[in-house]
Design a protein around this motif. Structure first.
Motif, PDB file in Angstrom:
ATOM      1  N   TRP A  32       3.228  -1.479  12.763  1.00 60.94           N
ATOM      2  CA  TRP A  32       2.207  -1.184  12.738  1.00 60.94           C
ATOM      3  C   TRP A  32       0.950  -1.674  13.796  1.00 60.94           C
ATOM      4  O   TRP A  32       1.134  -2.849  13.951  1.00 60.94           O
ATOM      5  N   LYS A  33       0.227  -0.978  14.222  1.00 64.05           N
ATOM      6  CA  LYS A  33      -0.903  -1.230  15.450  1.00 64.05           C
ATOM      7  C   LYS A  33      -1.972  -0.472  15.193  1.00 64.05           C
ATOM      8  O   LYS A  33      -2.067   0.639  14.567  1.00 64.05           O
ATOM      9  N   PRO A  34      -3.200  -1.446  14.641  1.00 64.66           N
ATOM     10  CA  PRO A  34      -4.930  -1.354  14.301  1.00 64.66           C
ATOM     11  C   PRO A  34      -5.097  -0.566  15.887  1.00 64.66           C
ATOM     12  O   PRO A  34      -4.264  -1.302  17.029  1.00 64.66           O
ATOM     13  N   LEU A  35      -5.984   0.158  15.426  1.00 62.73           N
ATOM     14  CA  LEU A  35      -6.151   0.832  16.716  1.00 62.73           C
ATOM     15  C   LEU A  35      -7.391  -0.015  17.827  1.00 62.73           C
ATOM     16  O   LEU A  35      -8.405   0.811  18.380  1.00 62.73           O
ATOM     17  N   ASN A  36      -7.961  -0.837  16.337  1.00 65.85           N
ATOM     18  CA  ASN A  36      -9.019  -1.614  17.411  1.00 65.85           C
ATOM     19  C   ASN A  36      -9.345  -2.666  18.017  1.00 65.85           C
ATOM     20  O   ASN A  36     -10.600  -3.235  17.939  1.00 65.85           O
ATOM     21  N   ARG A  49       1.388   4.077  13.253  1.00 67.72           N
ATOM     22  CA  ARG A  49       3.270   3.027  13.036  1.00 67.72           C
ATOM     23  C   ARG A  49       4.238   3.683  14.364  1.00 67.72           C
ATOM     24  O   ARG A  49       3.868   4.937  14.938  1.00 67.72           O
ATOM     25  N   GLY A  50       4.917   2.514  15.101  1.00 70.17           N
ATOM     26  CA  GLY A  50       6.101   2.492  15.822  1.00 70.17           C
ATOM     27  C   GLY A  50       7.260   2.901  15.268  1.00 70.17           C
ATOM     28  O   GLY A  50       7.309   2.056  14.112  1.00 70.17           O
ATOM     29  N   PHE A  51       8.121   3.493  15.642  1.00 71.10           N
ATOM     30  CA  PHE A  51       9.062   3.784  15.075  1.00 71.10           C
ATOM     31  C   PHE A  51      10.755   4.339  15.962  1.00 71.10           C
ATOM     32  O   PHE A  51       9.742   4.826  16.876  1.00 71.10           O
ATOM     33  N   LEU A 107      10.925   5.045  21.808  1.00 72.43           N
ATOM     34  CA  LEU A 107       9.704   4.574  20.745  1.00 72.43           C
ATOM     35  C   LEU A 107       8.179   5.214  20.631  1.00 72.43           C
ATOM     36  O   LEU A 107       8.409   6.414  21.481  1.00 72.43           O
ATOM     37  N   LYS A 108       8.760   5.920  19.172  1.00 68.03           N
ATOM     38  CA  LYS A 108       7.205   7.496  19.136  1.00 68.03           C
ATOM     39  C   LYS A 108       6.522   6.422  18.330  1.00 68.03           C
ATOM     40  O   LYS A 108       6.910   5.568  17.566  1.00 68.03           O
ATOM     41  N   TRP A 109       5.710   6.765  18.063  1.00 69.96           N
ATOM     42  CA  TRP A 109       4.108   6.557  17.430  1.00 69.96           C
ATOM     43  C   TRP A 109       3.309   7.670  17.178  1.00 69.96           C
ATOM     44  O   TRP A 109       3.673   8.920  17.071  1.00 69.96           O
ATOM     45  N   TYR A 110       3.167   7.160  15.343  1.00 74.53           N
ATOM     46  CA  TYR A 110       2.612   8.271  14.401  1.00 74.53           C
ATOM     47  C   TYR A 110       0.791   7.520  14.239  1.00 74.53           C
ATOM     48  O   TYR A 110       1.327   6.462  13.797  1.00 74.53           O
ATOM     49  N   GLN A 111       0.047   8.396  13.979  1.00 77.35           N
ATOM     50  CA  GLN A 111      -1.272   7.243  13.908  1.00 77.35           C
ATOM     51  C   GLN A 111      -1.859   7.994  12.510  1.00 77.35           C
ATOM     52  O   GLN A 111      -1.816   9.130  11.985  1.00 77.35           O
ATOM     53  N   SER A 112      -0.802   6.958  11.742  1.00 75.68           N
ATOM     54  CA  SER A 112      -0.685   7.603   9.446  1.00 75.68           C
ATOM     55  C   SER A 112      -2.488   6.949   9.218  1.00 75.68           C
ATOM     56  O   SER A 112      -2.520   8.095   8.504  1.00 75.68           O
ATOM     57  N   SER A 113      -3.810   7.154  10.053  1.00 75.21           N
ATOM     58  CA  SER A 113      -4.708   6.627   9.807  1.00 75.21           C
ATOM     59  C   SER A 113      -5.777   6.736  10.833  1.00 75.21           C
ATOM     60  O   SER A 113      -5.140   7.058  11.970  1.00 75.21           O
ATOM     61  N   SER A 114      -7.831   7.108  10.584  1.00 74.01           N
ATOM     62  CA  SER A 114      -8.531   6.174  11.273  1.00 74.01           C
ATOM     63  C   SER A 114      -8.216   5.272  12.015  1.00 74.01           C
ATOM     64  O   SER A 114      -8.623   5.445  13.483  1.00 74.01           O
ATOM     65  N   ALA A 115      -7.425   4.474  11.547  1.00 75.64           N
ATOM     66  CA  ALA A 115      -7.337   2.759  11.507  1.00 75.64           C
ATOM     67  C   ALA A 115      -6.128   2.132  12.597  1.00 75.64           C
ATOM     68  O   ALA A 115      -6.240   1.134  13.167  1.00 75.64           O
ATOM     69  N   ALA A 116      -5.083   2.744  11.890  1.00 75.10           N
ATOM     70  CA  ALA A 116      -3.773   2.352  12.883  1.00 75.10           C
ATOM     71  C   ALA A 116      -2.888   3.674  13.155  1.00 75.10           C
ATOM     72  O   ALA A 116      -2.807   4.277  12.854  1.00 75.10           O
ATOM     73  N   CYS A 135       0.911  -1.478  -0.217  1.00 74.82           N
ATOM     74  CA  CYS A 135       0.014   0.368  -0.294  1.00 74.82           C
ATOM     75  C   CYS A 135       0.786   1.110   0.086  1.00 74.82           C
ATOM     76  O   CYS A 135       2.007   1.108   0.063  1.00 74.82           O
ATOM     77  N   ARG A 136       0.333   2.152   0.194  1.00 77.55           N
ATOM     78  CA  ARG A 136       0.630   3.909  -0.350  1.00 77.55           C
ATOM     79  C   ARG A 136       1.707   4.395   0.679  1.00 77.55           C
ATOM     80  O   ARG A 136       2.722   5.353   0.821  1.00 77.55           O
ATOM     81  N   GLN A 137       0.921   4.098   2.054  1.00 77.09           N
ATOM     82  CA  GLN A 137       0.822   4.451   3.526  1.00 77.09           C
ATOM     83  C   GLN A 137       2.810   3.364   3.700  1.00 77.09           C
ATOM     84  O   GLN A 137       3.307   3.778   4.149  1.00 77.09           O
TER      85      GLN A 137
END
Length: 138
Positions: A84-88, A72-74, A61-70, A32-34
């Motif tokens: 990559w962590k889903p929020l649900n 990403r940790g970096f 460890l930092k987290w970036y909310q890349s979408s309304s669904a997930a 996917c593009r992300q």
């Protein structure tokens, strides 16, 4: 007696180290593009329940909310993409390249292939999907 697998991994600068105390799911390659934007290519990830992941050190460890669904940790120091962590739900995807070798894993399928970059081919015999059914998190 239950055979529990143990896997170790971390970022490039080793400021983040983690341990997985469960068998890892086979690797899924996401095009996917992300994933392209965050990794520079595609992401190859395995997945476990969050409770099976322990951080040995993770101050950077930092987290970036890349979408309304997930999200990403970096690593905030070296920039390594790790998770990559889903929020649900309580699963977490681990980028396979961050695991210490040997992993014993292999890629079993490609997802979001309609978005793949035009600079590479997918010429293996693995299943290829234009989307992702969601039954397994990337």
């Amino acid at each position: 007696m239950v055979n529990i697998e143990k896997h170790l991994g971390g970022c490039l600068c080793e400021a983040i180290r983690y341990q997985v105390n469960a068998p890892l799911r086979p690797v899924v390659a996401c095009h996917c593009r992300q994933c392209q934007k965050t990794s520079g290519f595609h992401v190859a990830a395995t997945n476990v329940a969050q409770q099976d992941l322990t951080f040995l050190c993770a101050d950077s460890l930092k987290w970036y909310q890349s979408s309304s669904a997930a999200k990403r940790g970096f690593c905030g120091i070296c920039g390594s993409n790790l998770f990559w962590k889903p929020l649900n739900n309580d699963s977490i995807s681990i980028f396979a390249g961050t695991l210490d070798q040997p992993t014993g894993l292999s890629i079993v399928e490609h997802v979001y292939v309609q978005d793949k970059g035009d600079y590479y081919l997918l010429n293996d015999d693995l299943p290829k999907h234009d989307d992702f059914d969601g039954s397994l998190c990337v």
